[in-house]
Design a protein around this motif. Structure first.
Motif, short mmCIF file in Angstrom:
data_model
loop_
_atom_site.label_atom_id
_atom_site.label_comp_id
_atom_site.label_asym_id
_atom_site.label_seq_id
_atom_site.Cartn_x
_atom_site.Cartn_y
_atom_site.Cartn_z
N LEU A 333 56.24 -34.29 -35.22
CA LEU A 333 55.34 -35.21 -35.20
C LEU A 333 54.13 -34.59 -34.35
O LEU A 333 52.89 -34.88 -34.62
CB LEU A 333 55.56 -36.64 -34.87
N CYS A 334 54.49 -34.25 -33.08
CA CYS A 334 53.35 -33.59 -32.27
C CYS A 334 52.71 -32.48 -33.07
O CYS A 334 51.48 -32.41 -32.84
CB CYS A 334 53.96 -33.47 -30.93
N ALA A 366 46.44 -40.77 -29.74
CA ALA A 366 47.91 -40.28 -30.11
C ALA A 366 48.26 -38.82 -29.65
O ALA A 366 49.01 -38.85 -29.02
CB ALA A 366 47.78 -40.02 -31.50
N ILE A 367 47.31 -37.81 -29.75
CA ILE A 367 47.47 -36.66 -28.83
C ILE A 367 47.67 -36.74 -27.41
O ILE A 367 48.69 -36.11 -26.99
CB ILE A 367 46.24 -35.60 -29.09
N LEU A 368 46.82 -37.75 -26.80
CA LEU A 368 47.11 -37.74 -25.11
C LEU A 368 48.39 -38.39 -25.03
O LEU A 368 48.90 -38.10 -23.82
CB LEU A 368 46.13 -38.77 -24.89
N ALA A 369 48.73 -39.30 -25.94
CA ALA A 369 50.35 -39.85 -25.54
C ALA A 369 51.52 -38.68 -25.40
O ALA A 369 52.48 -38.88 -24.72
CB ALA A 369 50.68 -40.78 -26.81
N PHE A 370 51.29 -37.67 -26.46
CA PHE A 370 52.31 -36.63 -26.46
C PHE A 370 51.85 -35.50 -25.15
O PHE A 370 52.74 -35.15 -24.60
CB PHE A 370 52.10 -35.70 -27.86
N THR A 371 50.62 -35.43 -24.72
CA THR A 371 50.32 -34.85 -23.57
C THR A 371 50.91 -35.29 -22.37
O THR A 371 51.14 -34.57 -21.31
CB THR A 371 48.77 -34.57 -23.34
N THR A 372 51.16 -36.88 -22.51
CA THR A 372 51.55 -37.40 -21.01
C THR A 372 53.15 -37.74 -21.28
O THR A 372 53.60 -38.54 -20.59
CB THR A 372 50.86 -38.64 -20.90
N HIS A 373 53.79 -37.22 -22.32
CA HIS A 373 55.17 -37.47 -22.74
C HIS A 373 55.85 -36.84 -21.34
O HIS A 373 55.42 -35.75 -20.60
CB HIS A 373 55.69 -36.79 -24.05
N SER A 374 57.25 -37.09 -21.40
CA SER A 374 58.05 -36.43 -20.25
C SER A 374 58.43 -34.95 -20.63
O SER A 374 58.68 -34.32 -19.66
CB SER A 374 59.20 -37.46 -20.11
N SER A 375 58.68 -34.76 -21.93
CA SER A 375 59.09 -33.43 -22.19
C SER A 375 57.93 -32.34 -22.07
O SER A 375 56.59 -32.67 -22.57
CB SER A 375 59.19 -33.49 -23.75
N SER A 380 53.20 -29.07 -23.83
CA SER A 380 52.70 -27.60 -24.01
C SER A 380 52.05 -27.64 -25.53
O SER A 380 51.16 -26.57 -25.61
CB SER A 380 53.74 -26.61 -23.75
N SER A 381 52.91 -28.16 -26.38
CA SER A 381 52.38 -28.24 -27.83
C SER A 381 51.06 -28.47 -28.27
O SER A 381 50.43 -28.29 -29.01
CB SER A 381 53.50 -29.02 -28.62
N THR A 382 50.38 -29.61 -27.25
CA THR A 382 49.27 -30.14 -27.50
C THR A 382 47.80 -29.14 -26.90
O THR A 382 46.78 -29.47 -27.18
CB THR A 382 49.01 -31.57 -27.01
N LEU A 383 48.14 -28.15 -26.26
CA LEU A 383 47.29 -27.61 -25.42
C LEU A 383 46.24 -26.81 -26.41
O LEU A 383 45.26 -26.95 -25.89
CB LEU A 383 47.76 -26.41 -24.54
N ALA A 384 46.56 -26.31 -27.31
CA ALA A 384 45.72 -25.30 -28.03
C ALA A 384 44.99 -26.39 -29.05
O ALA A 384 43.60 -26.08 -29.16
CB ALA A 384 46.67 -24.78 -29.39
N TYR A 408 41.90 -36.35 -20.12
CA TYR A 408 42.82 -34.98 -20.24
C TYR A 408 42.97 -34.49 -18.70
O TYR A 408 44.00 -34.03 -18.16
CB TYR A 408 42.34 -34.17 -21.11
N LEU A 409 41.93 -34.54 -18.00
CA LEU A 409 41.78 -34.20 -16.62
C LEU A 409 42.56 -34.80 -15.67
O LEU A 409 43.45 -34.18 -14.87
CB LEU A 409 40.12 -33.64 -15.92
N ARG A 410 42.62 -36.07 -15.78
CA ARG A 410 43.30 -36.79 -15.06
C ARG A 410 45.13 -36.55 -15.29
O ARG A 410 45.87 -36.68 -14.55
CB ARG A 410 43.13 -38.32 -15.27
N ALA A 411 45.10 -36.42 -16.77
CA ALA A 411 46.69 -36.16 -17.19
C ALA A 411 47.08 -34.76 -16.59
O ALA A 411 48.34 -34.43 -16.15
CB ALA A 411 46.88 -36.05 -18.71
N SER A 412 46.15 -33.96 -16.53
CA SER A 412 46.64 -32.44 -15.93
C SER A 412 47.05 -32.41 -14.71
O SER A 412 47.82 -31.58 -14.13
CB SER A 412 45.44 -31.55 -16.37
N MET A 413 46.72 -33.52 -13.87
CA MET A 413 47.03 -33.50 -12.37
C MET A 413 48.48 -33.80 -12.39
O MET A 413 49.17 -33.47 -11.47
CB MET A 413 46.55 -34.93 -11.83
N ILE A 414 49.36 -34.63 -13.31
CA ILE A 414 50.62 -34.63 -13.46
C ILE A 414 51.29 -33.27 -14.22
O ILE A 414 52.46 -32.59 -13.86
CB ILE A 414 50.99 -36.02 -14.32
#
Length: 1277
Positions: A333-334, A366-375, A380-384, A408-414
């Motif tokens: 799905l991602c 939706a993309i951000l939800a995968f970007t903040t997922h634990s996996s 990494s799949s969303t970066l491109a 996204y910048l705040r999510a990248s802190m994690i």
């Protein structure tokens, strides 16, 4: 006959049971296997026995063997069968499909697979010409039940895989079947869609009905099979079928995302569809998936799967595990969402006129939800996709994208925080990592790449919101400074209370530092001067400077932040003394009071980091530092004179920084006077009578450095000899630092005013003089003496002088072995361990760095001194007497750095646009001594990274060599070097080949080999392979000026789809575009050198290194041979024996490497070039061709006729290549797995495409000129 068949069937059943019985001995199992194989090959009862064994009353293993017999008959006997036999076998196979199976839920999957294989093998041989109703018969089968419907789907899927994906058929048969499939695709797609729709509806109705669970599962199984078959077709059919009916297929797939038993297969179909390329107008319907309904189904499917992806291992335990099927669905799905983003970025802003979707924010959430997922994998799949969105010219200006950039910048802190190691349980991502990675090492490699990609996306996001990015980084840095240090449960092994690499504080500081570095660079690129947050940045910098810590890992991050914020200091100069104080303090950093204890790598890295930061500042802002030069110099003198325990590398780093600042004097006399003072002690030490005596005699040298002494770890003699080694190392480090860094002004007028211009060349280019030339010329004699002495250390008499302690001092260090063999070292061990643990390791490190540094100094002098270096009297002879002395005894791992350095220097020389360029090559901010030490000590770095370091730093040997010195300097050096290396490598590869062949002959014997012996052989072979590549890279970059992109595999197969290609190709030969460099032309003027280069190039083709074979065959061999052949046309002729040997070498290489597609292509091209260009002058080449196994002499005659006769009809380039490949096919070697494989032959049927040409008299036909084009009544067109 019937009795014989029945008896044979009984024997076969017994044999199969013997083979499959776990209690059977190996001898009986082999006898049973032999009996079965002989039956398949020779028996006339194959078809009746196969059918009897395949009866559904038999056990599954017996049935499977019966089906194997039938498949064998079809594959290998079909061409010899009578038509009636074929029809009968086909009817029997259809009966098996119809009535020969159990119900869909009971039947074994391998039986279904075997049945589908049998049918597809017949289809590949007979459809459509001899079996036109095949599709109708398949459709009729589906009416008989779920089991038959599933089998039909398996047949259609396997047919598509064999014809389209794997292309296991001859070209004409493949085209016939593909064309017929394409013609019938509308009905095939409608058929599959109807099957899917019916079975999904029935499944939904029955799954919740009590008593109908089995029926529901049967419909589910058919739906799954249909989805899998659709996936096999969606990848290549026309987009019209995918998007027809207002994207009905995509709508159905989206709906199935909510069905747990079908969602994974539906997601895979959806992914393949959305990932399709093609014309933009054909992809426009994909934008329908941005509707609220489609996005809703995708999101709801993701939410439900995410909730079910984690479950408890047991009711009593709190531990959790990942449900793999749900997790794979999340990945798909991602990928679907990311592929949808790719289509969005392609369509918006293009000529198709697609507007930005109204619910783009919902998609990005939706993309951000995968970007903040634990996996970590999902992140990494969303970066491109993020990179494409933030980089897009239109989308990046949308308010919703700008807002999302901040999120996204705040999510990248994690996401930048390195957590989720599979061996740990300190983060929710650890459970997912255990599914995705086999070990911590695998995860570490992944995360390093992941972080690099994150950094790139962060930089792109910072361009959109630079001030907001600065604010996020500032808050993060302030939070880290205010937070107490948390060592976690993985503290350092070397000191109590210190952090390890996995401590919570370290991973947070590390992530914040990466973010800060990415952000600062974009701030200065994307904000006007007046908008720069200078005051805030100064507050940050002051907080960083005030921060004190004794933890080396955190201090290293602090220093990086100081360096990152330094560009702001140029606007507030009063901060400079504080920064220098912070960096100088870090240079002398120690964890404890005991300075004699071995420093860990983390401590050494802090000190090196401080040195690197000073070097970077002095390199990037020398004019800014110049007013502080006196203060800087006095502080360095104070450090040198005090008992600060500075290493030689650290001292030389500070000397480099001073030299960089002194370049801003722009006064030759003043800078030379400074260098005289700076290098006075080094010159006095290096040129002293004591050192000269040591460097001139190997025995005295070994005694001086302590290599002939038996010592213990606490021996007092170790201190004295250690000091001696330090004296030599310091001199070389200082020498290299000054030679590398001392420069003249970049501006010609400033250089003239400062006295740096000594004259001009006949072409008018300035001849510069370097203020360090005098020092280098004084130091050079003993440098060459050291190189000669070092080479002589490997002579047997000097090896015998090594003591028992240091007997292995010249061997490859264990850490370097791991790098060569591709073995990784545990992450924690790298930073917690001392750099060297034993006296032997210290001695090995000393010899390695000493040998390398000698060549670095010699190579750096070329660019730094330029004319003054190349006019040294007798330079070539001196280098030959030192660097090339006693090479027979120098081991490969010592020889390779010399070759590599030469190669890197040549690389920069060839790429240099002017021989006397005065452009400064300040490509680095690490001090030279740091890099060299890291090369020798930190072998945990990858080989690729080491190669990059070498290419960036050490490529000056012939950078500035004028053409007039080619004959006097480079030819005398390179000619003997290539000749020697050709002889040496040839012997090495012969030994490797003999070892391989002996091992192959003895593999039946029980040979017990020690692990160490096997490892040593692998190491030796890999070192030979690396050395070979260095030598041939040196040859290539010396002689070849233009490179062509390496051809991708299967390029020709892609083009084969064009039916008219063979007839429209022109006859122009496909000549490579590589040309000789000026140096290459000079080398090729000397017969002994060009014969050496040709021999080395063509011999290397057969060495067992595919990378080298491909590069040399595609770039080097023909370019060199063509030059010789062209010159021989004017001045003479190549001997026929030589031409025959060159051609035979290529054919021999095909025997060795022909199994590899890329090597096969390049070697075949090379062989064709040689044959077509030299065959007219050398009849001997035809004699070579006639010796090729299974060559068609008639085809060879035809090829020669077209080649030799100028009036002969020419054929297209591609067709000519194919004809030549067929001629030399007998030389192509096969992989071991293919050598004993029985060939399958599929005959072509009457073509569907070639129409008979009408017998028409051209002279009597109507005119088809311009008149015909404009005559409506003329039907001739």
């Amino acid at each position: 006959m019937a009795d014989q068949g029945a008896a044979m069937c009984e024997q076969l059943i017994k044999a199969v049971n013997v083979m499959m019985d776990a209690e059977t001995s190996q001898i009986y199992r082999l006898e049973a296997l032999k009996f079965c194989e002989e039956f398949k090959e020779t028996s006339a009862f194959c078809v009746p026995c196969g059918l009897q064994l395949a009866d559904k009353a038999q056990p599954a293993v017996v049935r499977h063997f019966g089906l194997q017999i039938l498949e064998h008959v079809i594959k290998f006997r079909w061409n010899n069968m009578q038509q009636q036999e074929k029809v009968q076998l086909k009817e029997c196979a259809m009966q098996l499909l119809s009535k020969g199976t159990h119900s869909i839920l009971e039947e074994e999957s391998h039986i279904k697979d075997a049945l589908s294989r049998i049918t597809v093998e017949m289809i590949k041989r007979e459809w459509p010409q001899h079996w036109p109703d095949m599709l109708k018969e398949m459709e009729a089968l589906t009416s008989q039940g779920e089991a038959q419907t599933e089998l039909v789907m398996l047949i259609l899927l396997r047919l598509a895989e064999d014809v389209i994906t794997f292309q296991t058929l001859p070209t004409q048969r493949r085209r016939d079947i593909q064309h017929t499939l394409t013609q019938n695709m509308e009905s095939i797609f409608s058929f599959m869609m109807a099957i899917l729709h019916v079975n999904v509806e029935d499944y939904r109705k029955l799954k919740s009905s009590p008593g109908h669970e089995l029926k529901a599962r049967a419909h589910c199984r058919v739906a799954v099979a249909t989805l899998n078959t659709l996936a096999g077709y969606i990848d290549w059919v026309s987009l019209v079928y995918i998007t027809s009916g207002n994207c009905h297929l995509l709508e159905m797939l989206c709906l199935l995302l909510s069905e747990p038993d079908l969602q994974l297969e539906a997601a895979e179909c959806l992914l393949i569809a959305i990932s399709r390329k093609g014309k933009l107008e054909d992809r426009k319907p994909f934008m329908l998936l941005f509707d609220d309904v489609a996005i809703h189904y995708i999101l709801s499917g993701a939410q439900s799967a995410d909730g079910l992806a984690i479950c408890k291992k047991s009711p009593e335990s709190q531990a959790v595990q990942v449900v793999e099927r749900r997790y794979i669905f999340l990945k798909r799905l991602c990928q679907v969402l990311c592929a949808l983003g790719g289509q969005l970025c392609s369509l918006v802003g293009s000529d198709v006129e697609v507007e930005v979707p109204a619910n783009l924010s919902k998609y990005m959430e939706a993309i951000l939800a995968f970007t903040t997922h634990s996996s970590q994998f999902l992140k990494s799949s969303t970066l491109a996709t993020w990179g494409s969105l933030f980089r897009h010219e239109t989308l990046s200006k949308e308010a919703v994208v700008v807002e999302m950039a901040i999120k996204y910048l705040r999510a990248s802190m994690i996401n930048l925080v390195k957590t989720g190691f599979p061996s740990r349980d300190d983060n929710p991502s650890c459970g997912y990592s255990r599914v995705d990675f086999d070990s911590d090492e695998d995860f570490n490699l992944f995360f390093n790449s992941f972080r690099a990609q994150q950094g790139e996306v962060v930089r792109i996001a910072c361009r959109i919101v630079p001030l907001e990015a600065f604010q996020i980084a500032a808050e993060w840095l302030q939070y880290q400074i205010a937070s107490p240090i948390d060592t976690g449960d993985t503290t350092s092994k070397s000191a109590e209370g210190l952090c390890s690499l996995l401590s919570p504080s370290v991973v947070q500081w590390d992530a914040m530092t990466v973010f800060m570095e990415c952000m600062i660079a974009q701030i200065f690129k994307n904000l006007e001067e007046e908008k720069l947050p200078i005051d805030q940045s100064m507050e940050l910098l002051q907080a960083v400077l005030n921060y004190e810590t004794k933890d080396p890992l955190i201090l290293s991050c602090v220093l990086t932040n100081v360096s990152a914020l330094f560009p702001f200091v140029t606007r507030r100069q009063h901060f400079l003394p504080q920064i220098l104080y912070k960096l100088f303090k870090a240079i002398t950093f120690e964890v404890g009071q005991d300075n004699k204890a071995p420093r860990t790598r983390a401590v050494k890295n802090v000190r090196r980091h401080a040195c690197s930061s000073i070097i970077k500042i002095c390199r990037d802002y020398p004019q800014f530092i110049l007013p502080c030069f006196d203060m800087f110099y006095n502080h360095v003198k104070k450090l040198f004179s005090s008992d600060a325990s500075l290493t030689h590398m650290e001292k030389c780093s500070l000397m480099e920084a001073l030299v960089l600042i002194s370049n801003q004097f722009k006064d030759f006399a003043k800078q030379k006077a400074f260098l005289d003072e700076l290098m006075a002690s080094v010159v006095a030490e290096w040129t002293s009578e004591e050192i000269r005596h040591v460097l001139s005699d190997p025995a005295v040298f070994l005694s001086f450095v302590g290599a002939d002494q038996v010592v213990t770890e606490h021996s007092k003699d170790t201190d004295a000899t250690g000091l001696n080694r330090g004296r030599l190392s310091f001199c070389l480090y200082a020498m290299l630092g000054v030679v590398k860094r001392a420069r003249w002004p970049a501006d010609l007028e400033e250089a003239k005013a400062g006295g740096f211009v000594a004259g001009y060349t006949p072409a008018g280019a300035p001849i510069y003089r370097n203020p360090c030339t005098a020092h280098f010329l004084v130091l050079l004699p003993n440098l060459l003496l050291l190189i000669r002495t070092h080479n002589s250390l490997y002579m047997p008499e000097n090896m015998a002088r090594l003591s028992e302690t240091f007997a292995k001092a010249h061997e490859v260090m264990d850490a370097e072995k791991n790098v060569v063999l591709g073995l990784s070292q545990h992450l924690l061990d790298i930073y917690d361990s001392p750099v060297y643990r034993t006296n032997l390791e210290r001695m090995q490190g000393f010899f390695t760095t000493l040998y390398d540094n000698c060549f670095h100094v010699l190579g750096s002098a070329g660019q730094s001194l330029q004319q003054e270096f190349y006019t040294i009297s007798g330079l070539a002879e001196e280098i030959n007497r030192s660097a090339f002395f006693s090479l027979d005894h120098v081991p490969d791992h010592r020889l390779r750095p010399m070759i590599h350095i030469l190669f890197c220097h040549l690389l920069q020389f060839i790429s240099c646009c002017h021989p006397f360029s005065h452009t400064h090559v300040y490509n680095i901010f690490f001090p030279i001594s740091v890099i060299l030490t890291k090369m020798s000590y930190c072998f945990m770095l990858s080989e690729n990274f080491l190669n990059k370091l070498l290419r960036v730093f050490l490529r000056q040997l012939v950078l500035s060599c004028p053409q007039e010195y080619y004959d006097s300097l480079l030819c005398p050096l390179l000619g003997p070097l290539f000749a020697y290396m050709q002889q040496r490598l040839n012997v090495k590869w012969q030994v490797i080949n003999q070892r391989t062949s002996v091992n192959g002959e003895d593999e039946e014997e029980e040979v017990v080999c020690q692990d160490s012996q096997v490892t040593q052989e692998m190491l030796e072979e890999q070192l030979v392979r690396l050395l070979t590549r260095e030598v041939l890279d040196l040859l290539s970059v010396s002689c070849i000026s233009k490179k062509v992109p390496e051809p991708a595999a299967n390029k020709e197969e892609i083009e084969e789809e064009d039916m008219m290609m063979d007839s429209v190709q022109t006859a122009a030969p496909a000549q490579p575009t590589e040309e000789l460099t000026e140096l290459g032309k000079c080398l090729m003027k000397h017969e002994n050198i060009y014969m050496t280069l040709l021999t080395l190039s063509f011999t290397s083709l057969s060495w067992k290194d595919t990378t080298n074979c491909h590069r040399t065959a595609s770039m080097v061999c023909w370019t060199l041979l063509r030059q010789v052949a062209q010159s021989m046309v004017v001045g003479g002729n190549l001997l026929p024996e030589a031409v025959t040997w060159f051609y035979t070498s290529v054919l021999r290489a095909l025997q060795v490497h022909g199994q590899h597609e890329v090597c096969n292509s390049t070697l075949s091209q090379l062989a064709m070039l040689i044959y077509e260009n030299l065959r007219p002058r050398y009849m001997e080449l035809r004699a070579v061709m006639t010796q090729i196994p299974n060559i068609s002499v008639e085809a060879l005659d035809q090829y020669d006729h077209r080649l030799m006769d100028p009036n002969a009809q020419k054929v297209g380039d591609k067709k000519r290549k194919d004809q030549f490949k067929k001629l030399i096919a007998g030389t192509v070697g096969k992989a071991l797995c293919q050598q004993f494989r029985k060939e399958v032959h599929i005959r072509n049927l009457p073509s569907l495409f070639k129409k008979p040409k009408p017998d028409k008299d051209v002279l009597n036909t109507e005119a088809l000129g311009l008149a015909a084009l404009f005559s409506p009544e003329n039907n001739a067109l």
